[in-house]
Each structure stands twice: as C-alpha cells, then as structure tokens.
Design a protein around this motif. Structure first.
Motif, PDB file in Angstrom:
ATOM      1  N   ARG A 264     -21.475  28.397  11.189  1.00 16.58           N
ATOM      2  CA  ARG A 264     -22.142  28.723  12.448  1.00 16.58           C
ATOM      3  C   ARG A 264     -23.094  27.607  12.843  1.00 16.58           C
ATOM      4  O   ARG A 264     -23.116  27.153  13.989  1.00 16.58           O
ATOM      5  CB  ARG A 264     -22.913  30.043  12.326  1.00 16.58           C
ATOM      6  N   THR A 265     -23.886  27.168  11.869  1.00 10.09           N
ATOM      7  CA  THR A 265     -24.845  26.084  12.122  1.00 10.09           C
ATOM      8  C   THR A 265     -24.119  24.812  12.523  1.00 10.09           C
ATOM      9  O   THR A 265     -24.532  24.102  13.462  1.00 10.09           O
ATOM     10  CB  THR A 265     -25.698  25.830  10.864  1.00 10.09           C
ATOM     11  N   GLU A 266     -23.025  24.513  11.836  1.00  9.58           N
ATOM     12  CA  GLU A 266     -22.283  23.290  12.131  1.00  9.58           C
ATOM     13  C   GLU A 266     -21.650  23.338  13.526  1.00  9.58           C
ATOM     14  O   GLU A 266     -21.612  22.330  14.243  1.00  9.58           O
ATOM     15  CB  GLU A 266     -21.214  23.057  11.067  1.00  9.58           C
ATOM     16  N   LEU A 267     -21.159  24.497  13.927  1.00 14.03           N
ATOM     17  CA  LEU A 267     -20.560  24.625  15.257  1.00 14.03           C
ATOM     18  C   LEU A 267     -21.605  24.459  16.356  1.00 14.03           C
ATOM     19  O   LEU A 267     -21.339  23.851  17.395  1.00 14.03           O
ATOM     20  CB  LEU A 267     -19.854  25.973  15.397  1.00 14.03           C
ATOM     21  N   ILE A 268     -22.809  25.008  16.135  1.00 13.76           N
ATOM     22  CA  ILE A 268     -23.890  24.837  17.112  1.00 13.76           C
ATOM     23  C   ILE A 268     -24.224  23.358  17.267  1.00 13.76           C
ATOM     24  O   ILE A 268     -24.367  22.841  18.386  1.00 13.76           O
ATOM     25  CB  ILE A 268     -25.135  25.635  16.671  1.00 13.76           C
ATOM     26  N   GLN A 269     -24.336  22.650  16.141  1.00 15.18           N
ATOM     27  CA  GLN A 269     -24.648  21.219  16.179  1.00 15.18           C
ATOM     28  C   GLN A 269     -23.516  20.431  16.832  1.00 15.18           C
ATOM     29  O   GLN A 269     -23.760  19.477  17.586  1.00 15.18           O
ATOM     30  CB  GLN A 269     -24.919  20.711  14.762  1.00 15.18           C
ATOM     31  N   LEU A 270     -22.279  20.838  16.539  1.00 14.78           N
ATOM     32  CA  LEU A 270     -21.119  20.167  17.120  1.00 14.78           C
ATOM     33  C   LEU A 270     -21.114  20.326  18.635  1.00 14.78           C
ATOM     34  O   LEU A 270     -20.851  19.357  19.372  1.00 14.78           O
ATOM     35  CB  LEU A 270     -19.846  20.743  16.510  1.00 14.78           C
ATOM     36  N   HIS A 271     -21.411  21.513  19.111  1.00 10.66           N
ATOM     37  CA  HIS A 271     -21.446  21.734  20.558  1.00 10.66           C
ATOM     38  C   HIS A 271     -22.500  20.865  21.214  1.00 10.66           C
ATOM     39  O   HIS A 271     -22.269  20.255  22.269  1.00 10.66           O
ATOM     40  CB  HIS A 271     -21.725  23.213  20.851  1.00 10.66           C
ATOM     41  N   ARG A 272     -23.670  20.783  20.607  1.00 14.41           N
ATOM     42  CA  ARG A 272     -24.741  19.952  21.167  1.00 14.41           C
ATOM     43  C   ARG A 272     -24.340  18.487  21.193  1.00 14.41           C
ATOM     44  O   ARG A 272     -24.664  17.757  22.134  1.00 14.41           O
ATOM     45  CB  ARG A 272     -26.022  20.131  20.349  1.00 14.41           C
ATOM     46  N   ARG A 273     -23.608  18.061  20.170  1.00 11.86           N
ATOM     47  CA  ARG A 273     -23.204  16.652  20.094  1.00 11.86           C
ATOM     48  C   ARG A 273     -22.133  16.324  21.132  1.00 11.86           C
ATOM     49  O   ARG A 273     -22.178  15.277  21.774  1.00 11.86           O
ATOM     50  CB  ARG A 273     -22.686  16.360  18.687  1.00 11.86           C
TER      51      ARG A 273
END
Length: 356
Positions: free
Chosen positions: A173-182
């Motif tokens: 979940r955390t990685e997907l949030i960061q991926l979206h922001r990137r």
C-alpha cells in the motif's frame, strides 16, 4: 495523465441490471478508489473503463475522447489484476518486455525502459528469475512493472493486493502511494477493503448494488457520511446505529421523523467524568479486544449491542460500564437511511450542551 468521465452508464448481463445510470468523473492525476461489498459493480465498472466489458448504455470518455468503440489496446490504459497474470515460462525481464516487443519498440529503448522501471519497483536483482521463484510481493511488482513500461495515461488496479498477507499488503500500500506520487498518472483502484480505500485514495467512490452511495475525500466520508450505508461501511468498527425509538430520554426535533441515531465507536466516552455532557448508555461488556494502543469493547445495553473504541487507555475490566456520547457527535438518519441535517436538540439536551 487523463480525466475519466462516465456518463449515464448502464450495464446488463442478460436480464440482470448490474449498473444503472452511473455518473462519475475521475480527476486527472488522482488516486481514485472504488470500494464496496462483493457484487456492488465496482470491478464491472473498472472493466468497462478498460474496454474488457462493453457498456449497455451511456458513454465513457478518457482524456476528452469517447472510447465506447475503442478496443482495449488503444485506450492507453494499463491494468494490474489480482492474480498477476504472469507468463510462467518467461523471466521477469521477459514478462516486462513482452508488451514492448508486441508494440515494436526498439531493443535499445526496451532495455532503457526495463532498467528504469525495474529500479523504481526494486526488481533489478530479480530480472533473470522465473515467476515461480519470486515471493507474492515480487510477483505483484512484476505485474506493476509490466504495466508501467507502457507509460499509459491511466493505471487500473483490480484488487491487486488481495492475495498478499497482511504485512505485505501494508508494505505494498505504501509503495503504491509513493509510486502514484512519482508517476503523477491517473490511478483507478478497486477494493472491497475500506481500510485500503481510506489509506490510499485521495478520492473514494462508495458503491452498493451498482449505485454510487457517495464519492468524496476519505475524511469527508468518515466525518460527513451521506447515508446509512456509507456510515456503516466506512470505519473500523463501523458506526453504531440505534433505532431512535429505543433511545429513551433523547429529545430531538426535525421536520421529518428521525429513524436512526448513529455514533462512531471512537467518539464515545467510556467511564467519563460525572459532569460530562452527552447521551448516556449503560451496558454490559460482552467482549474486549486489546490491540496495543487500541481497545475495542462490544457492549450490550437496553438499546441493543454497540461498540466503543478507546486509545492509549487501560483495559476496562468492570462488567458493567457507563458510556457517554457527546451530543455533537450524534448523527441522524431517516427511516430510508438518508442522512438528516438540521436536526435540533431538545431543550434539556441543548441546555446540557451549553446552549449551542
């Protein structure tokens, strides 16, 4: 990036109507989550956006273009599935590269894209492994990387974390949030898990039986639910709802009859000071769950069974307790389940609440 508009969408399977007159705008660059119980129509909606299901009626617009008759491969949409859908005989590199080869991308450009994307999702050390030699989280990263190399306008993710264990789901979940922001790309995510929805989405669409119950920000859904369904679906434990007729001593006035009164478990006060103002319930503690920083109690009262959640407080060991719900923390719903506004407290409650 792309804005998605669904205009008066209807979907039938034979004689069964799954979705009727659905209207929704998904903002450009947003992380929008469709959430609801199984069978509510969220995955069907996602598949219609991707082009895997045809709409029965209405129009789907992506980036200001109507795509009703556009095949999936030309919609500039990448989809990540629950079951990963990886090719077992190919390496990680082969799985990521497969779509690029089909599109005729030159080898030099393929290698550059694979290197960049693998670095982003942490797959560089695993490029020569087969899927069966990867963990569940690594396989999910391969599925993400395969979608990312297409550099689509829209990412569509259909319950991509449901096959992972609890710890790995939290990490992903955390990685997907960061991926979206990137990436800054439009993400449309489907889940039945309201915790996932609340923690990941900046826009959440709550669905039930093919109908949008409420579309809003996570905090708006939590603090200002539009109806009983949203109030009960969002929150852990869910909002307590009590039949108005069972709440003796609560005086309220409204132009319409109040059907139910609700309150969040974490907004109720357990063993409050004697001068605390609010509606009081006395009851017997049926169960206690100690989760470290949180304690959850199931309590039976004359009004029925309800939950109370406390934070950073000692575990209550008494058999019977007094629960106080501040008057400004009460929610009111009509007999039809719709949220009621403009409900006024009775004279006694108003005086107790400081005349507000």
């Amino acid at each position: 990036m792309a804005k998605i508009e669904l205009k008066q969408i209807g979907k039938k399977f034979k004689d069964e109507t799954v979705i009727e007159n659905l209207n929704l705008t998904i903002k450009d660059g947003s992380f929008t989550v469709l959430v609801g119980p199984s069978g509510c129509g969220k995955s069907t909606t996602l598949r219609m956006v991707a082009g895997l299901e045809r709409v029965t009626s209405g129009e789907i617009w992506i980036d200001d273009v109507c795509v009703n008759d556009t095949p999936p491969g030309l919609r500039d949409v990448a989809m990540v599935f629950q079951n990963y859908a990886l090719y077992p005989t190919m390496t990680v590199r082969g799985n990521i590269e497969f779509g690029l080869k089909n599109r005729g991308v030159a080898k030099r450009d393929r290698d550059r894209l694979i290197t960049d994307i693998s670095d982003i999702v942490g797959l560089t050390p695993h490029l020569d492994k087969k899927p069966q030699n990867l963990s569940g989280g690594q396989r999910q990263r391969v599925a993400l990387a395969r979608a990312m190399v297409k550099q689509p306008k829209v990412f569509i993710l259909d319950e991509p974390l449901s096959n992972l264990d609890a710890k790995l789901r939290n990490q992903m979940r955390t990685e997907l949030i960061q991926l979206h922001r990137r990436l800054g790309t439009t993400f449309v995510y489907v889940t039945h898990d309201q915790v996932e929805a609340m923690s990941m989405g900046d826009e959440i669409v709550v669905m039930n039986k093919g109908v949008i119950q409420q579309a809003d920000t996570p905090m708006k859904l939590y603090h200002d639910p539009a109806n009983r369904f949203t109030a009960e679906f969002i929150g852990t434990p869910a909002m307590n709802l009590i039949d108005r007729r069972d709440m003796a001593g609560l005086e309220v006035h409204s132009s319409l009859a109040v059907g139910y009164v609700g309150f969040r478990p974490e907004q109720a006060l357990l063993g409050a000071a004697a001068d605390a103002e609010g509606y009081e319930l006395e009851g017997e503690i049926l169960t206690r769950e100690s989760l470290g920083a949180e304690n959850i109690y199931q309590i039976r009262s004359a009004c029925g069974i309800f939950f109370v959640k406390t934070f950073l407080a000692p575990l209550e060991t008494a058999a019977r307790v007094r629960v106080t719900i501040p008057y400004d923390r009460l929610y009111y719903f009509g007999p039809d389940g719709e949220r009621m506004r403009g409900v006024e407290l009775g004279a006694r409650q108003l005086a107790a609440a400081g005349g507000r």
